[in-house]
Structures are given as structure tokens and as C-alpha cells.
Design a protein around this motif. Structure first.
Motif, PDB file in Angstrom:
ATOM      1  N   PRO A 117       0.822  -1.218   0.000  1.00 26.80           N
ATOM      2  CA  PRO A 117       0.000   0.000   0.000  1.00 26.80           C
ATOM      3  C   PRO A 117       0.851   1.261   0.000  1.00 26.80           C
ATOM      4  CG  PRO A 117      -0.897  -1.617   1.536  1.00 26.80           C
ATOM      5  CD  PRO A 117       0.423  -2.156   1.070  1.00 26.80           C
ATOM      6  N   LEU A 118       0.454   2.220  -0.819  1.00 24.93           N
ATOM      7  CA  LEU A 118       1.209   3.459  -0.968  1.00 24.93           C
ATOM      8  C   LEU A 118       0.765   4.465   0.095  1.00 24.93           C
ATOM      9  CD1 LEU A 118       3.351   4.163  -3.119  1.00 24.93           C
ATOM     10  CD2 LEU A 118       1.570   5.440  -4.319  1.00 24.93           C
ATOM     11  N   THR A 119       1.723   5.067   0.770  1.00 30.76           N
ATOM     12  CA  THR A 119       1.419   6.069   1.796  1.00 30.76           C
ATOM     13  C   THR A 119       1.856   7.452   1.324  1.00 30.76           C
ATOM     14  OG1 THR A 119       3.560   5.863   2.898  1.00 30.76           O
ATOM     15  CG2 THR A 119       1.815   4.337   3.584  1.00 30.76           C
ATOM     16  N   GLU A 120       1.356   8.462   1.994  1.00 32.90           N
ATOM     17  CA  GLU A 120       1.704   9.839   1.646  1.00 32.90           C
ATOM     18  C   GLU A 120       3.195  10.088   1.821  1.00 32.90           C
ATOM     19  OE1 GLU A 120       0.548  14.405   3.035  1.00 32.90           O
ATOM     20  OE2 GLU A 120      -0.796  12.734   3.547  1.00 32.90           O
ATOM     21  N   LYS A 121       3.777   9.501   2.872  1.00 31.04           N
ATOM     22  CA  LYS A 121       5.206   9.693   3.117  1.00 31.04           C
ATOM     23  C   LYS A 121       6.049   9.025   2.039  1.00 31.04           C
ATOM     24  CE  LYS A 121       5.116  10.556   8.084  1.00 31.04           C
ATOM     25  NZ  LYS A 121       5.669  10.186   9.412  1.00 31.04           N
ATOM     26  N   THR A 122       5.562   7.911   1.490  1.00 31.49           N
ATOM     27  CA  THR A 122       6.287   7.249   0.406  1.00 31.49           C
ATOM     28  C   THR A 122       6.236   8.097  -0.851  1.00 31.49           C
ATOM     29  OG1 THR A 122       5.633   5.100   1.337  1.00 31.49           O
ATOM     30  CG2 THR A 122       6.535   5.115  -0.883  1.00 31.49           C
ATOM     31  N   VAL A 123       5.076   8.671  -1.123  1.00 33.52           N
ATOM     32  CA  VAL A 123       4.935   9.556  -2.281  1.00 33.52           C
ATOM     33  C   VAL A 123       5.859  10.765  -2.131  1.00 33.52           C
ATOM     34  CG1 VAL A 123       3.352  11.042  -3.566  1.00 33.52           C
ATOM     35  CG2 VAL A 123       2.572   8.805  -2.752  1.00 33.52           C
ATOM     36  N   ASP A 124       5.923  11.327  -0.938  1.00 33.66           N
ATOM     37  CA  ASP A 124       6.820  12.458  -0.675  1.00 33.66           C
ATOM     38  C   ASP A 124       8.278  12.055  -0.907  1.00 33.66           C
ATOM     39  OD1 ASP A 124       4.685  14.053  -0.013  1.00 33.66           O
ATOM     40  OD2 ASP A 124       4.895  13.757   2.148  1.00 33.66           O
ATOM     41  N   LEU A 125       8.626  10.843  -0.487  1.00 37.87           N
ATOM     42  CA  LEU A 125       9.979  10.326  -0.683  1.00 37.87           C
ATOM     43  C   LEU A 125      10.331  10.280  -2.168  1.00 37.87           C
ATOM     44  CD1 LEU A 125      12.568   8.720   0.297  1.00 37.87           C
ATOM     45  CD2 LEU A 125      11.174   6.650   0.012  1.00 37.87           C
ATOM     46  N   MET A 126       9.431   9.719  -2.965  1.00 41.42           N
ATOM     47  CA  MET A 126       9.676   9.626  -4.403  1.00 41.42           C
ATOM     48  C   MET A 126       9.781  11.011  -5.033  1.00 41.42           C
ATOM     49  SD  MET A 126       7.538   6.327  -5.789  1.00 41.42           S
ATOM     50  CE  MET A 126       5.937   6.817  -5.132  1.00 41.42           C
ATOM     51  N   HIS A 127       8.906  11.902  -4.600  1.00 48.62           N
ATOM     52  CA  HIS A 127       8.931  13.271  -5.134  1.00 48.62           C
ATOM     53  C   HIS A 127      10.255  13.953  -4.826  1.00 48.62           C
ATOM     54  CE1 HIS A 127       8.244  17.648  -4.818  1.00 48.62           C
ATOM     55  NE2 HIS A 127       7.526  17.473  -5.917  1.00 48.62           N
ATOM     56  N   ASP A 128      10.735  13.808  -3.594  1.00 49.50           N
ATOM     57  CA  ASP A 128      11.939  14.506  -3.160  1.00 49.50           C
ATOM     58  C   ASP A 128      13.191  14.025  -3.893  1.00 49.50           C
ATOM     59  OD1 ASP A 128      10.345  15.921  -1.460  1.00 49.50           O
ATOM     60  OD2 ASP A 128      10.889  14.788   0.343  1.00 49.50           O
ATOM     61  N   PHE A 129      13.192  12.759  -4.305  1.00 46.21           N
ATOM     62  CA  PHE A 129      14.365  12.209  -4.992  1.00 46.21           C
ATOM     63  C   PHE A 129      14.118  12.007  -6.487  1.00 46.21           C
ATOM     64  CE2 PHE A 129      15.158  11.158  -0.559  1.00 46.21           C
ATOM     65  CZ  PHE A 129      16.492  11.504  -0.426  1.00 46.21           C
ATOM     66  N   ASN A 130      13.040  12.620  -6.972  1.00 41.72           N
ATOM     67  CA  ASN A 130      12.725  12.576  -8.407  1.00 41.72           C
ATOM     68  C   ASN A 130      12.622  11.132  -8.910  1.00 41.72           C
ATOM     69  OD1 ASN A 130      12.068  13.929 -10.799  1.00 41.72           O
ATOM     70  ND2 ASN A 130      14.170  13.838 -11.536  1.00 41.72           N
ATOM     71  N   ILE A 131      12.004  10.285  -8.109  1.00 35.99           N
ATOM     72  CA  ILE A 131      11.804   8.883  -8.478  1.00 35.99           C
ATOM     73  C   ILE A 131      10.460   8.741  -9.187  1.00 35.99           C
ATOM     74  CG2 ILE A 131      11.476   6.544  -7.584  1.00 35.99           C
ATOM     75  CD1 ILE A 131      13.357   7.285  -5.276  1.00 35.99           C
ATOM     76  N   VAL A 132      10.476   8.095 -10.331  1.00 29.95           N
ATOM     77  CA  VAL A 132       9.263   7.902 -11.118  1.00 29.95           C
ATOM     78  C   VAL A 132       8.430   6.773 -10.505  1.00 29.95           C
ATOM     79  CG1 VAL A 132       8.345   7.229 -13.380  1.00 29.95           C
ATOM     80  CG2 VAL A 132      10.376   8.696 -13.223  1.00 29.95           C
ATOM     81  N   HIS A 133       7.138   7.017 -10.336  1.00 27.83           N
ATOM     82  CA  HIS A 133       6.246   5.979  -9.832  1.00 27.83           C
ATOM     83  C   HIS A 133       5.834   5.062 -10.979  1.00 27.83           C
ATOM     84  CE1 HIS A 133       2.205   4.736  -7.825  1.00 27.83           C
ATOM     85  NE2 HIS A 133       3.152   3.829  -7.634  1.00 27.83           N
ATOM     86  N   SER A 134       6.392   3.867 -10.999  1.00 26.77           N
ATOM     87  CA  SER A 134       6.067   2.887 -12.032  1.00 26.77           C
ATOM     88  C   SER A 134       4.789   2.168 -11.638  1.00 26.77           C
ATOM     89  CB  SER A 134       7.211   1.876 -12.164  1.00 26.77           C
ATOM     90  OG  SER A 134       6.851   0.806 -13.003  1.00 26.77           O
ATOM     91  N   VAL A 135       3.832   2.116 -12.574  1.00 28.68           N
ATOM     92  CA  VAL A 135       2.539   1.512 -12.259  1.00 28.68           C
ATOM     93  C   VAL A 135       1.973   0.838 -13.502  1.00 28.68           C
ATOM     94  CG1 VAL A 135       1.258   3.631 -12.800  1.00 28.68           C
ATOM     95  CG2 VAL A 135       0.281   1.995 -11.193  1.00 28.68           C
ATOM     96  N   ASP A 136       1.198  -0.206 -13.310  1.00 27.12           N
ATOM     97  CA  ASP A 136       0.499  -0.883 -14.402  1.00 27.12           C
ATOM     98  C   ASP A 136      -0.707  -0.031 -14.786  1.00 27.12           C
ATOM     99  OD1 ASP A 136      -0.970  -2.504 -16.103  1.00 27.12           O
ATOM    100  OD2 ASP A 136      -0.697  -4.321 -14.917  1.00 27.12           O
TER     101      ASP A 136
END
Length: 283
Positions: A117-136
């Protein structure tokens, strides 16, 4: 690979999830394809499924090795896929922050498919390090906007046992266009990945979908049943085993075979001929 690159301009290297290839082999991959051919590399499971994103020597070593492969291949992205059991709670997010803030990306981007499950803090983490959210994209959409869309397409079947209809591929394309990203990486992972990818590519080039089989109507059904259908089989078993495939009802209309199989009588079919007869009576 050389032949493949004459048809497609991209491949996601999946073998690196399981093994560490010899560097000479990786160099040969790069030399075997045109200069504008794009690779991405799937990260070894030792990091994503065992060690996790922790600031430790073992984690740094795997990441450094993977980035090295990306650089040999001139791959713009390293793909991370973490399993459902890797839950990014507050502690793991903090460790991941420490890890990503201290690794050397060497210009390689990161795409991350998170199956827990995706959390807000995980989304913030990806945003801060410019990580692309890979999704089907056949099942959902990214949790954050990015200049890059990275989708790994498995479909809506069991595991990767699935084939995409024209409508589903069109819906995926619309999601890609809606994102307005500068780059879209589309990686098919279903059991019909080659034909699905080719049909999508032809659609992007011509705005028309090619047929899924070489036949139409009952001949199309006969062709896909002849591949691996087992008899005797009940209607329910046929739908479960064969319904995920795409059949050409007409030269321009394709559907999942399950839609047609739903119309035949509920009984046990002893051979292919009996199924074809039932399909002919229930077009």
C-alpha cells in the motif's frame, strides 16, 4: 536481441533481477542494437526483496553494481520493484531517505514499482528524490506527476496470464497522453507480450489495430483453442483457461474470448469440434 531491435526500440532487461550478468555480455548487448535503442535495467532482487533500501555496505554495493550496468547500456532508468511484504512504514521510509540521499546515481534515473500500500510519506519520498512511480496503467495511475511515464503492463488476469483488447490498449494510451510526460516507457509483461507490444506499436504508427489472429470468427476461435485447450473441459474451465485470450470476431472487432464462451451451453465438451459447433450456434 539484434532481430528484436529491428522491430522494437526498447527493452527492459529482466534477467538482472535474478543474476548479475558478465560485463562483457552487457557490452555485447549494447553493441548488438542501434544507437537509438533504449534499455532499462531491472534491479537485482537482492536489494529490493532481501536487503531493502538501507544505508548499508551490502545495499550500496548492489545499487552501485546496477548503476554500472545502466551506464554500460546507456539506460536512462534503473527499475525497482518491491514486493507486497515490503511495507514502507515510517521506519523504512526514513531508512530509504538515508539511502537515496547517500548513493551516487551517476545520472541514472530510478523508477519504482511499489506493490505494498502506498502512503503519503512514500509519495513524498519519491517526489523529493525525483523517483518515477512505475505503475500498471491497465490497473491504475501514478500517484505523482512526472516528466516520465513508466508502465509495466501485466493486465487484469491471474499473474501475467492476459492479452489486451483494442479498447484496453486505447485506454492505456489515453492515460499516457493525459500525463503529458516528456517520455513514456511501455513495458509489456503478459504471456502475449510480443504480440500486444507489436499491436500497440502499430496502433501508435497508424491509428489502427492489426488483428490478434490470422483468422476471423470461428476460425479465429479454433486457432486459439488449438494452441493448448485440454479436453474434456466444462464451459467454466474453458472460460478460465482460454477466456483471457483475444479473438477476432470480425476484421475490425476483437474481444476477450470469455465474452463469446459465456454464450455457449453449460456442459462438458469432449473435443474441439463440439466447442466450435457451440460457438457457431451462439455467434
Amino acid at each position: 536481441l539484434k532481430t528484436y531491435s529491428k522491430v522494437f526500440n526498447f527493452v527492459e532487461v529482466n534477467s538482472t533481477f535474478y543474476t548479475y550478468p558478465d560485463l562483457r555480455t552487457v557490452e555485447r548487448w549494447r553493441r548488438s542494437v542501434p544507437q537509438d535503442f533504449t534499455f532499462t535495467v531491472r534491479c537485482h532482487h537482492q536489494l529490493t526483496h532481501k536487503i531493502g533500501f538501507t544505508p548499508t555496505d551490502d545495499a550500496y554495493a548492489v545499487f552501485r553494481r546496477m548503476v554500472g550496468l545502466c551506464r554500460i547500456l546507456n539506460a536512462p532508468f534503473l527499475h525497482l520493484e518491491t514486493p507486497e511484504k515490503y511495507v514502507l512504514d515510517e521506519k523504512k521510509v526514513k531508512l530509504a531517505r538515508d539511502f537515496f540521499s547517500t548513493v551516487n546515481f551517476k545520472g541514472v534515473g530510478v523508477a519504482w514499482e511499489i506493490r505494498s500500500p502506498l502512503t503519503e510519506k512514500t509519495v513524498d519520498l519519491m517526489h523529493d528524490f525525483n523517483i518515477v512511480h512505475s505503475v500498471d496503467l491497465s490497473r491504475g495511475e501514478p500517484a505523482l506527476r512526472s516528466d516520465v511515464t513508466y508502465t509495466r503492463l501485466f493486465g487484469k488476469g491471474k499473474h501475467n496470464i492476459y492479452q489486451f483488447t483494442d479498447e484496453e490498449l486505447t485506454e492505456i494510451d489515453q492515460k499516457i497522453l493525459k500525463a503529458e510526460a516528456k517520455m513514456a516507457i511501455v513495458s509489456f509483461h503478459g504471456v502475449r507480450m510480443n504480440s500486444d507490444a507489436l499491436r500497440f506499436k502499430k496502433y501508435k504508427e497508424t491509428n489502427l489495430f492489426p488483428p490478434a489472429t490470422r483468422f476471423v470468427g470461428v476460425d479465429s476461435a479454433k486457432a486459439i483453442l488449438s494452441e493448448d485447450a485440454k479436453f474434456p473441459s466444462t464451459k467454466t474451465e474453458l472460460i478460465e483457461d482460454q477466456g483471457w485470450k483475444v479473438v477476432d470476431l470480425t476484421p475490425t472487432k476483437r474481444v476477450h474470448f470469455s465474452e463469446w464462451l459465456m454464450k455457449i451451453p453449460e456442459k462438458t465438451y469432449n473435443n474441439l469440434k463440439e466447442v466450435i459447433k457451440a460457438l457457431e450456434a451462439n455467434k
